[in-house]
Scaffold this motif. Structure first.
Motif, PDB file in Angstrom:
ATOM      1  N   VAL A  30      -3.879  -3.155  -7.270  1.00 51.29           N
ATOM      2  CA  VAL A  30      -3.034  -4.317  -7.533  1.00 51.29           C
ATOM      3  C   VAL A  30      -3.884  -5.575  -7.695  1.00 51.29           C
ATOM      4  O   VAL A  30      -4.638  -5.934  -6.785  1.00 51.29           O
ATOM      5  N   PRO A  31      -3.780  -6.271  -8.835  1.00 47.52           N
ATOM      6  CA  PRO A  31      -4.552  -7.497  -9.030  1.00 47.52           C
ATOM      7  C   PRO A  31      -4.032  -8.624  -8.150  1.00 47.52           C
ATOM      8  O   PRO A  31      -2.855  -8.665  -7.793  1.00 47.52           O
ATOM      9  N   SER A  32      -4.899  -9.557  -7.817  1.00 46.95           N
ATOM     10  CA  SER A  32      -4.532 -10.621  -6.882  1.00 46.95           C
ATOM     11  C   SER A  32      -3.554 -11.626  -7.470  1.00 46.95           C
ATOM     12  O   SER A  32      -2.932 -12.387  -6.720  1.00 46.95           O
ATOM     13  N   ASP A  33      -3.389 -11.661  -8.786  1.00 48.78           N
ATOM     14  CA  ASP A  33      -2.455 -12.598  -9.389  1.00 48.78           C
ATOM     15  C   ASP A  33      -1.072 -11.993  -9.605  1.00 48.78           C
ATOM     16  O   ASP A  33      -0.207 -12.602 -10.232  1.00 48.78           O
ATOM     17  N   SER A  34      -0.837 -10.789  -9.082  1.00 46.42           N
ATOM     18  CA  SER A  34       0.470 -10.156  -9.158  1.00 46.42           C
ATOM     19  C   SER A  34       1.246 -10.428  -7.872  1.00 46.42           C
ATOM     20  O   SER A  34       0.672 -10.378  -6.777  1.00 46.42           O
ATOM     21  N   PRO A  35       2.557 -10.706  -7.936  1.00 45.59           N
ATOM     22  CA  PRO A  35       3.345 -10.864  -6.706  1.00 45.59           C
ATOM     23  C   PRO A  35       3.245  -9.660  -5.781  1.00 45.59           C
ATOM     24  O   PRO A  35       3.358  -9.799  -4.556  1.00 45.59           O
ATOM     25  N   LEU A  36       3.001  -8.481  -6.342  1.00 50.83           N
ATOM     26  CA  LEU A  36       2.903  -7.259  -5.545  1.00 50.83           C
ATOM     27  C   LEU A  36       1.713  -7.290  -4.586  1.00 50.83           C
ATOM     28  O   LEU A  36       1.652  -6.513  -3.634  1.00 50.83           O
TER      29      LEU A  36
ATOM     30  N   MET B  40       6.152   1.747  -0.100  1.00 48.68           N
ATOM     31  CA  MET B  40       4.769   1.535   0.316  1.00 48.68           C
ATOM     32  C   MET B  40       4.501   2.346   1.582  1.00 48.68           C
ATOM     33  O   MET B  40       5.174   2.176   2.602  1.00 48.68           O
ATOM     34  N   PHE B  41       3.520   3.220   1.502  1.00 46.67           N
ATOM     35  CA  PHE B  41       3.221   4.102   2.620  1.00 46.67           C
ATOM     36  C   PHE B  41       2.468   3.356   3.717  1.00 46.67           C
ATOM     37  O   PHE B  41       1.813   2.343   3.472  1.00 46.67           O
ATOM     38  N   LYS B  42       2.562   3.855   4.960  1.00 45.02           N
ATOM     39  CA  LYS B  42       1.937   3.198   6.106  1.00 45.02           C
ATOM     40  C   LYS B  42       0.412   3.146   5.984  1.00 45.02           C
ATOM     41  O   LYS B  42      -0.197   3.917   5.252  1.00 45.02           O
ATOM     42  N   GLU B  43      -0.177   2.213   6.729  1.00 43.32           N
ATOM     43  CA  GLU B  43      -1.624   1.975   6.808  1.00 43.32           C
ATOM     44  C   GLU B  43      -2.189   1.316   5.564  1.00 43.32           C
ATOM     45  O   GLU B  43      -3.373   1.024   5.504  1.00 43.32           O
ATOM     46  N   LEU B  44      -1.382   1.104   4.567  1.00 40.61           N
ATOM     47  CA  LEU B  44      -1.819   0.447   3.352  1.00 40.61           C
ATOM     48  C   LEU B  44      -0.771  -0.611   3.009  1.00 40.61           C
ATOM     49  O   LEU B  44       0.359  -0.499   3.444  1.00 40.61           O
ATOM     50  N   PRO B  45      -1.078  -1.658   2.290  1.00 46.14           N
ATOM     51  CA  PRO B  45      -2.212  -1.854   1.388  1.00 46.14           C
ATOM     52  C   PRO B  45      -3.536  -2.088   2.106  1.00 46.14           C
ATOM     53  O   PRO B  45      -3.574  -2.461   3.265  1.00 46.14           O
ATOM     54  N   GLN B  46      -4.608  -1.873   1.361  1.00 41.28           N
ATOM     55  CA  GLN B  46      -5.952  -1.960   1.911  1.00 41.28           C
ATOM     56  C   GLN B  46      -6.772  -2.966   1.111  1.00 41.28           C
ATOM     57  O   GLN B  46      -6.896  -2.877  -0.103  1.00 41.28           O
ATOM     58  N   ASP B  47      -7.311  -3.964   1.831  1.00 43.30           N
ATOM     59  CA  ASP B  47      -8.178  -4.954   1.192  1.00 43.30           C
ATOM     60  C   ASP B  47      -9.550  -4.360   0.905  1.00 43.30           C
ATOM     61  O   ASP B  47      -9.984  -3.406   1.547  1.00 43.30           O
ATOM     62  N   ARG B  48     -10.248  -4.940  -0.061  1.00 42.90           N
ATOM     63  CA  ARG B  48     -11.635  -4.572  -0.340  1.00 42.90           C
ATOM     64  C   ARG B  48     -12.521  -5.503   0.494  1.00 42.90           C
ATOM     65  O   ARG B  48     -12.555  -6.712   0.270  1.00 42.90           O
ATOM     66  N   ALA B  49     -13.186  -4.962   1.455  1.00 47.10           N
ATOM     67  CA  ALA B  49     -13.971  -5.775   2.384  1.00 47.10           C
ATOM     68  C   ALA B  49     -15.349  -6.098   1.798  1.00 47.10           C
ATOM     69  O   ALA B  49     -16.387  -5.692   2.309  1.00 47.10           O
TER      70      ALA B  49
ATOM     71  N   ARG C 153      -5.883  -1.755  -2.873  1.00 54.04           N
ATOM     72  CA  ARG C 153      -5.460  -0.374  -3.080  1.00 54.04           C
ATOM     73  C   ARG C 153      -4.211  -0.121  -2.244  1.00 54.04           C
ATOM     74  O   ARG C 153      -4.173  -0.429  -1.045  1.00 54.04           O
ATOM     75  N   MET C 154      -3.189   0.438  -2.880  1.00 53.39           N
ATOM     76  CA  MET C 154      -1.935   0.737  -2.192  1.00 53.39           C
ATOM     77  C   MET C 154      -1.494   2.149  -2.531  1.00 53.39           C
ATOM     78  O   MET C 154      -1.671   2.603  -3.667  1.00 53.39           O
ATOM     79  N   VAL C 155      -0.918   2.824  -1.559  1.00 54.13           N
ATOM     80  CA  VAL C 155      -0.382   4.166  -1.771  1.00 54.13           C
ATOM     81  C   VAL C 155       1.133   4.104  -1.703  1.00 54.13           C
ATOM     82  O   VAL C 155       1.708   3.584  -0.750  1.00 54.13           O
ATOM     83  N   LEU C 156       1.772   4.621  -2.736  1.00 52.91           N
ATOM     84  CA  LEU C 156       3.231   4.671  -2.802  1.00 52.91           C
ATOM     85  C   LEU C 156       3.704   6.107  -2.659  1.00 52.91           C
ATOM     86  O   LEU C 156       3.085   7.026  -3.189  1.00 52.91           O
ATOM     87  N   ARG C 157       4.795   6.287  -1.933  1.00 49.37           N
ATOM     88  CA  ARG C 157       5.410   7.607  -1.763  1.00 49.37           C
ATOM     89  C   ARG C 157       6.820   7.562  -2.351  1.00 49.37           C
ATOM     90  O   ARG C 157       7.495   6.535  -2.294  1.00 49.37           O
ATOM     91  N   ARG C 158       7.280   8.689  -2.896  1.00 45.40           N
ATOM     92  CA  ARG C 158       8.595   8.730  -3.523  1.00 45.40           C
ATOM     93  C   ARG C 158       9.668   8.257  -2.540  1.00 45.40           C
ATOM     94  O   ARG C 158       9.713   8.697  -1.384  1.00 45.40           O
ATOM     95  N   PHE C 159      10.565   7.379  -2.998  1.00 41.81           N
ATOM     96  CA  PHE C 159      11.589   6.847  -2.101  1.00 41.81           C
ATOM     97  C   PHE C 159      12.554   7.932  -1.632  1.00 41.81           C
ATOM     98  O   PHE C 159      13.186   7.792  -0.577  1.00 41.81           O
TER      99      PHE C 159
END
Length: 216
Positions: free
Chosen positions: A85-91, A182-191, A201-207
C-alpha cells in the motif's frame, strides 16, 4: 542509498487497483467481562464489529515471492491476498479487521434467499444473471426474472409476476466484487530509512471467513 517514497507511490498508483475501504470498530454490544458479542445484535449481527462507510482508495498487489513467504509461515489460507500500500493512499492507515472491496475485480456467486420483500444480498454486487426456484406444487424448476439490486442489497422486480411468491426460497447467481478483511498482526511498516513512509505490507483474508455474511 535512499529510497524515494514518492517514486513508490507513483509506481503503485499506476499499476495498482482501486478499492473501497471500511474502517472497523468494536460494537458496544460486547460483554464487558467476556468480550463476547451479543448474539442477534441488530447492529453487528453477533460479529462484535461495525464498519464505517466506504472510502475510495488504491493499492498495489505484492509479488508471488512475498505470497510464498507468507505461506511458508503457515499462516496462509486459500484466497489470502498480500498488498503493498502506497503512503499516499487512504488505505495506508488501515488496521485490523478493516474491510476492503476490490473494485477492479469480479467473481461468480450463487446463493439462496427466501422471498420476504426485504431479504438482502449482503456483499458488493456487479450483476445478477439468473433467478430460479422450485414450484411447490409440481416440483419443477421455475425461471424468474432478473431483479434490480439496490444499494441496500434488496432485490426488486419490475414485473411482480416474474418474482417468487412470498415465503419461496430461490437461488440467485451472478457476479460480485471480492471482499476481504485485514488480517491480524498486519499492516506491517518497513523499518528502513528512519521511518520513511515506504509502502506498507498488508495481508487480507476473504470476508467470508470473518464469521458471517450477515453483517453489512
Amino acid at each position: 542509498m535512499e529510497l524515494d517514497a514518492g517514486w513508490f507511490n507513483e509506481l503503485l498508483g499506476e499499476m495498482g487497483q482501486a478499492v473501497a475501504w471500511r474502517r472497523a470498530a468494536l460494537c458496544p454490544c460486547r460483554d464487558p467481562y467476556s468480550g463476547a458479542a451479543q448474539q442477534g445484535c441488530p447492529h453487528c449481527a453477533g460479529l462484535g464489529w461495525l464498519w464505517a462507510e466506504p472510502v475510495s482508495a488504491w493499492t498495489g498487489l505484492a509479488s508471488m515471492r512475498v505470497v510464498k513467504e507468507w505461506a511458508a509461515f503457515g499462516l496462509w489460507a486459500s484466497g489470502d491476498v498480500v498488498l503493498s500500500v502506497p503512503s499516499d493512499s487512504p488505505l495506508y492507515s488501515a488496521g485490523e479487521n478493516d474491510r476492503v472491496v476490490m473494485e477492479n475485480s469480479s467473481e461468480p456467486f450463487s446463493i439462496h434467499l427466501t422471498r420476504e420483500g426485504d431479504e438482502r444480498v449482503r456483499f458488493p454486487m456487479v450483476q445478477v444473471d439468473r433467478v430460479f426456484w422450485i414450484n411447490p406444487g409440481s416440483g419443477e424448476l421455475v425461471e424468474g426474472g432478473v431483479p434490480t439490486v439496490g444499494a441496500d442489497g434488496v432485490p426488486t422486480w419490475s414485473d411482480p409476476a416474474a418474482a417468487p411468491d412470498p415465503g419461496i426460497q430461490y437461488s440467485i447467481t451472478g457476479r460480485k466484487r471480492p471482499e476481504y478483511f485485514m488480517f491480524k498482526e498486519l499492516p506491517q511498516d518497513r523499518a528502513h530509512f528512519a521511518g520513511a513512509p515506504l509502502p506498507r505490507r498488508m495481508v487480507l483474508r476473504r470476508f467470508d471467513l470473518f464469521g458471517s455474511q450477515s453483517a453489512t
